[in-house]
Design a protein around this motif. Structure first.
Motif, PDB file in Angstrom:
ATOM      1  N   ALA A   7      31.406  38.939  43.087  1.00  0.00           N
ATOM      2  CA  ALA A   7      31.208  37.782  43.968  1.00  0.00           C
ATOM      3  C   ALA A   7      29.782  37.742  44.504  1.00  0.00           C
ATOM      4  O   ALA A   7      29.126  36.689  44.498  1.00  0.00           O
ATOM      5  CB  ALA A   7      32.210  37.832  45.114  1.00  0.00           C
ATOM      6  N   MET A   8      29.279  38.860  44.978  1.00  0.00           N
ATOM      7  CA  MET A   8      27.928  38.892  45.541  1.00  0.00           C
ATOM      8  C   MET A   8      26.876  38.625  44.470  1.00  0.00           C
ATOM      9  O   MET A   8      25.890  37.907  44.701  1.00  0.00           O
ATOM     10  CB  MET A   8      27.679  40.240  46.221  1.00  0.00           C
ATOM     11  N   LEU A   9      27.091  39.175  43.278  1.00  0.00           N
ATOM     12  CA  LEU A   9      26.140  38.942  42.190  1.00  0.00           C
ATOM     13  C   LEU A   9      26.203  37.497  41.705  1.00  0.00           C
ATOM     14  O   LEU A   9      25.180  36.903  41.362  1.00  0.00           O
ATOM     15  CB  LEU A   9      26.420  39.905  41.040  1.00  0.00           C
ATOM     16  N   ALA A  10      27.399  36.910  41.678  1.00  0.00           N
ATOM     17  CA  ALA A  10      27.527  35.508  41.261  1.00  0.00           C
ATOM     18  C   ALA A  10      26.769  34.596  42.225  1.00  0.00           C
ATOM     19  O   ALA A  10      26.136  33.618  41.812  1.00  0.00           O
ATOM     20  CB  ALA A  10      28.997  35.114  41.193  1.00  0.00           C
ATOM     21  N   VAL A  18      33.048  29.961  38.627  1.00  0.00           N
ATOM     22  CA  VAL A  18      33.631  31.201  38.135  1.00  0.00           C
ATOM     23  C   VAL A  18      34.829  31.568  39.001  1.00  0.00           C
ATOM     24  O   VAL A  18      34.798  31.409  40.225  1.00  0.00           O
ATOM     25  CB  VAL A  18      32.597  32.349  38.124  1.00  0.00           C
ATOM     26  N   LEU A  19      35.883  32.027  38.366  1.00  0.00           N
ATOM     27  CA  LEU A  19      37.053  32.559  39.047  1.00  0.00           C
ATOM     28  C   LEU A  19      37.024  34.076  38.900  1.00  0.00           C
ATOM     29  O   LEU A  19      36.932  34.592  37.782  1.00  0.00           O
ATOM     30  CB  LEU A  19      38.337  31.994  38.440  1.00  0.00           C
ATOM     31  N   ILE A  20      37.105  34.787  40.030  1.00  0.00           N
ATOM     32  CA  ILE A  20      37.140  36.245  40.016  1.00  0.00           C
ATOM     33  C   ILE A  20      38.540  36.677  40.429  1.00  0.00           C
ATOM     34  O   ILE A  20      38.952  36.492  41.575  1.00  0.00           O
ATOM     35  CB  ILE A  20      36.077  36.841  40.960  1.00  0.00           C
ATOM     36  N   ASN A  21      39.276  37.218  39.483  1.00  0.00           N
ATOM     37  CA  ASN A  21      40.654  37.638  39.717  1.00  0.00           C
ATOM     38  C   ASN A  21      40.630  39.020  40.364  1.00  0.00           C
ATOM     39  O   ASN A  21      40.150  39.981  39.762  1.00  0.00           O
ATOM     40  CB  ASN A  21      41.402  37.675  38.378  1.00  0.00           C
ATOM     41  N   ALA A  22      41.149  39.140  41.583  1.00  0.00           N
ATOM     42  CA  ALA A  22      41.060  40.356  42.410  1.00  0.00           C
ATOM     43  C   ALA A  22      39.664  40.483  43.001  1.00  0.00           C
ATOM     44  O   ALA A  22      38.977  41.481  42.830  1.00  0.00           O
ATOM     45  CB  ALA A  22      41.437  41.606  41.631  1.00  0.00           C
TER      46      ALA A  22
END
Length: 297
Positions: free
Chosen positions: A201-204, A187-191
């Motif tokens: 991020a923590m949940l992923a 997964v890419l998290i933008n910002a």
């Protein structure tokens, strides 16, 4: 108590004022909650100062207006038709509200209701002010009323301050679920360094994502995010324009691209920033946009 203190905005952009007002009476299916905590979301400054100019289609409550998202507290009084909630219950008040009776609400798609409103924040539909009139108080008040259906009981081990974070964490969790994030997925998290992105991020990590890519502007903050799980999180500052987000993501995913992309950009971010991250998706990948970018792509 017969009166309460409420922090209200009397003029857009002006400091909130403490007003003394009568404690509201709950309607038959509502409860009265004594507020113990609420979330001060990063976007509240924009709502209090710029919202009518930025987003006139998303109405604020009529002035003087009460704000405060994701309130937690103790049930002080219940309406005559409330059955499963009792005075003394520790609760989180769900911020999102619809009319409850339209086609979208009855089909379980409340967020598409034309009256949909984040109480203590802003409305997303043209009829939102009708919700504000019925439920005028947000978490920056000593008491508020809420429908019994929009309460989550808090276990004793969850503090009121922790419960007040449920809204932002819930938004990130819902986005990750919609994107299909889990074991053996990237997964890419933008910002990734903002409140929404960091929660994602923590949940992923907790949901088992194998590889988490994150973009942002502040390299020092990005390094702190990577330190959460150095073997699973990779970060890139968008200030470094030596390569695109797509090329960076391809280099970390064997040339395929990421399985999912979560856009957590703040309000007034350029659409190009969203589009660049979406291009990092693999064929068949899934993007979800819970952030604040609202201009046309």
């Amino acid at each position: 108590m017969k009166t309460m203190l409420v922090a209200r905005m009397h003029e857009v952009g002006a400091p909130l004022q403490l007003d003394t007002l009568p404690v509201p009476e709950p309607a038959p299916t509502d409860v009265l909650v004594a507020v113990k905590a609420c979330s001060l979301v990063p976007n509240i400054k924009n709502v209090l100062t710029h919202w009518p100019d930025w987003h006139p289609e998303m109405p604020l409550p009529e002035l003087p207006a009460s704000f405060g998202l994701d309130a937690t507290g103790v049930v002080a009084q219940v309406g005559s038709q409330v059955l499963s909630v009792r005075p003394g219950d520790r609760v989180y008040v769900i911020a999102g509200m619809g009319c409850g009776s339209c086609r979208t609400c009855r089909s379980g798609d409340m967020i598409s209701c034309r009256s949909f409103t984040y109480r203590g924040y802003f409305g997303r539909g043209p009829l939102a002010r009708s919700i504000f009139k019925h439920y005028p108080y947000g978490g920056l008040s000593e008491y508020l009323t809420a429908p019994q259906a929009l309460l989550v009981k808090l276990p004793d081990k969850v503090s009121f301050e922790e419960g007040a974070r449920f809204g932002y964490l819930g938004t990130a969790y819902s986005a990750l679920r919609k994107a299909g994030v889990g074991p053996a997925r990237s997964v890419l998290i933008n910002a990734i360094g903002g409140t929404l992105g960091l929660g994602a991020a923590m949940l992923a990590l907790a949901m088992g994502a194998t590889k988490i890519l994150g973009t942002g502007r502040n390299q020092a903050l990005l390094d702190r995010v990577k330190a959460l799980a150095p073997g699973r999180i990779e970060v890139m500052s968008v200030i470094d324009r030596s390569r695109s987000i797509k090329d960076w993501a391809l280099s970390l995913t064997d040339g395929e691209g990421v399985d999912a992309e979560i856009d957590a950009l703040p309000p007034q971010s350029p659409p190009s920033a969203t589009m660049e991250a979406l291009r990092a998706l693999r064929v068949g990948g899934r993007g979800v946009l819970p952030g604040g970018m609202t201009d046309a792509l």
